[in-house]
Write an enzyme that holds these catalytic residues in place. Structure first.
Site, short mmCIF file in Angstrom:
data_model
loop_
_atom_site.label_atom_id
_atom_site.label_comp_id
_atom_site.label_asym_id
_atom_site.label_seq_id
_atom_site.Cartn_x
_atom_site.Cartn_y
_atom_site.Cartn_z
N LYS A 140 0.84 -1.20 0.00
CA LYS A 140 0.00 0.00 0.00
C LYS A 140 0.87 1.25 0.00
CE LYS A 140 -3.85 -2.47 1.99
NZ LYS A 140 -4.54 -2.99 3.16
N GLN A 151 -4.83 -1.71 9.34
CA GLN A 151 -4.67 -3.05 8.74
C GLN A 151 -5.28 -4.11 9.67
OE1 GLN A 151 -3.32 -3.69 5.60
NE2 GLN A 151 -4.07 -5.74 5.98
N ASP A 166 -11.43 2.84 3.57
CA ASP A 166 -11.72 1.41 3.40
C ASP A 166 -13.23 1.17 3.26
OD1 ASP A 166 -9.68 -0.40 3.11
OD2 ASP A 166 -9.25 -0.57 5.26
#
Ligand code: NDP
Length: 283
Positions: free
Chosen positions: A52, A96, A119
């Site tokens: 990422k 994460q 997200d």
């Protein structure tokens, strides 16, 4: 033989559009920023985080990494999120997953400002998606929709069958297909006669997590097949949820694994981060 839906090529095209957009924003003095928070030392999570960050660098997004020890308390993580919610350099916050067991994942995801929730997992953003007014769409299902669009698939009136009902793939992709006027069937582990349901699909989206459990013979002639599944078989081989070779004989178009949906997920994270920077700056 089916057309291969090349996720790498589609992702590269979208990333070059994102790079151009970031260049324009930077010229106006706006640098899109993503904070990536990793708690603990899970090797797979560390790999995702590195990917990422590298993707951010490639398109010109500022990325700020926070690596916290595995014994970080929930309070400490919530304090960091509070700080990032108020940090004007940061337009997107990514925590994460999975988190260590002492930390309540739901509580953490809900602490992220919905306006920085790139997200798309915050209940506010889930709700907005369900009422047809999305702010941030979750990245993997959003990537699936972009792939369908880039392949020229018009979903209006089509039978879409989704296998899997998780919050991160199955349910949101169902809402997105419905918003595009498809007739949507969602299957799961208690679904009876899965083969018959799959056989009705003009568009099949598989998100199960079981190697090649959807047989090629079940696929309707001419169907479009999107395989979200990523399953490790043996030491090095990755396969999807669909029996790829046999399905390719019947489908009109199909995603490979790897090289299908995979590259789209991070691409849509970059996209959401840039959108967030644009919202914040009202440009
Ligand atoms: P989950 O484990 O959260 O959900 C799996 C779903 O499959 C559940 O709804 C489950 O049903 C259903 N299921 C399990 N067994 C069967 C069966 N025999 N018949 C029908 N349905 C079944 O998985 P995720 O949604 O998180 O991920 C799915 C796959 O996608 C995984 O391989 C994952 O690695 C991959 N993935 C790939 C991403 C990418 O970037 N390419 C990103 C995210 C995921 P029930 O609800 O009844 O238990």
């Amino acid at each position: 033989m089916a057309q291969l839906i090349d996720g790498k090529a589609i992702a590269a095209k979208i990333r070059s559009e994102i790079t151009a957009e970031v260049t324009d924003l930077r010229a106006k003095g706006i640098v899109p920023g993503l904070a990536v928070v990793l708690v603990g030392d899970d090797p797979a999570s560390a790999v995702y985080v590195r990917m990422k960050e590298k993707a951010c660098q490639d398109v010109g997004i500022f990325s700020d990494e926070y690596k916290l020890p595995a014994d970080t308390s929930e309070q400490e993580l919530l304090r960091l999120i509070d700080k990032l919610n108020c940090d004007l350099r940061i337009h997107g916050i990514l925590v994460q997953l999975p988190l260590p067991r002492q930390i309540n994942t739901e509580k953490v995801l809900e602490a992220i400002s919905p306006h920085k929730d790139v997200d798309g997992f915050h209940p506010y953003n889930v709700g907005r998606l369900m009422v047809g007014k999305p702010l941030f769409r979750p990245c993997t299902p959003y990537g699936v929709m972009v792939m369908l669009k880039e392949t020229g698939v018009d979903l209006a009136g089509k039978e879409v069958v989704i296998v899997g009902r998780s919050n991160i793939v199955g349910k949101p992709v169902a809402a997105m297909c419905l918003a595009q006027h498809a007739t949507v069937t969602i299957c799961h582990s208690k679904t009876r006669d899965l083969a018959a349901k799959v056989g009705q699909a003009d568009v099949l989206i598989a998100a199960v997590g079981q190697p090649e459990m959807i047989k090629g013979a079940w696929i309707k002639e001419g169907a479009v097949v999107i395989d979200v599944g990523v399953n490790r078989v043996g030491e090095k081989k990755l396969v999807g949820d669909v029996e790829f070779a046999a399905a390719s004989e019947r489908a009109s178009a199909i995603t490979p694994v790897p090289g299908g949906v995979g590259p789209m997920t991070i691409t849509m994270l970059l996209y959401n981060t840039v959108e967030s920077a644009k919202h914040t700056c009202k440009c």
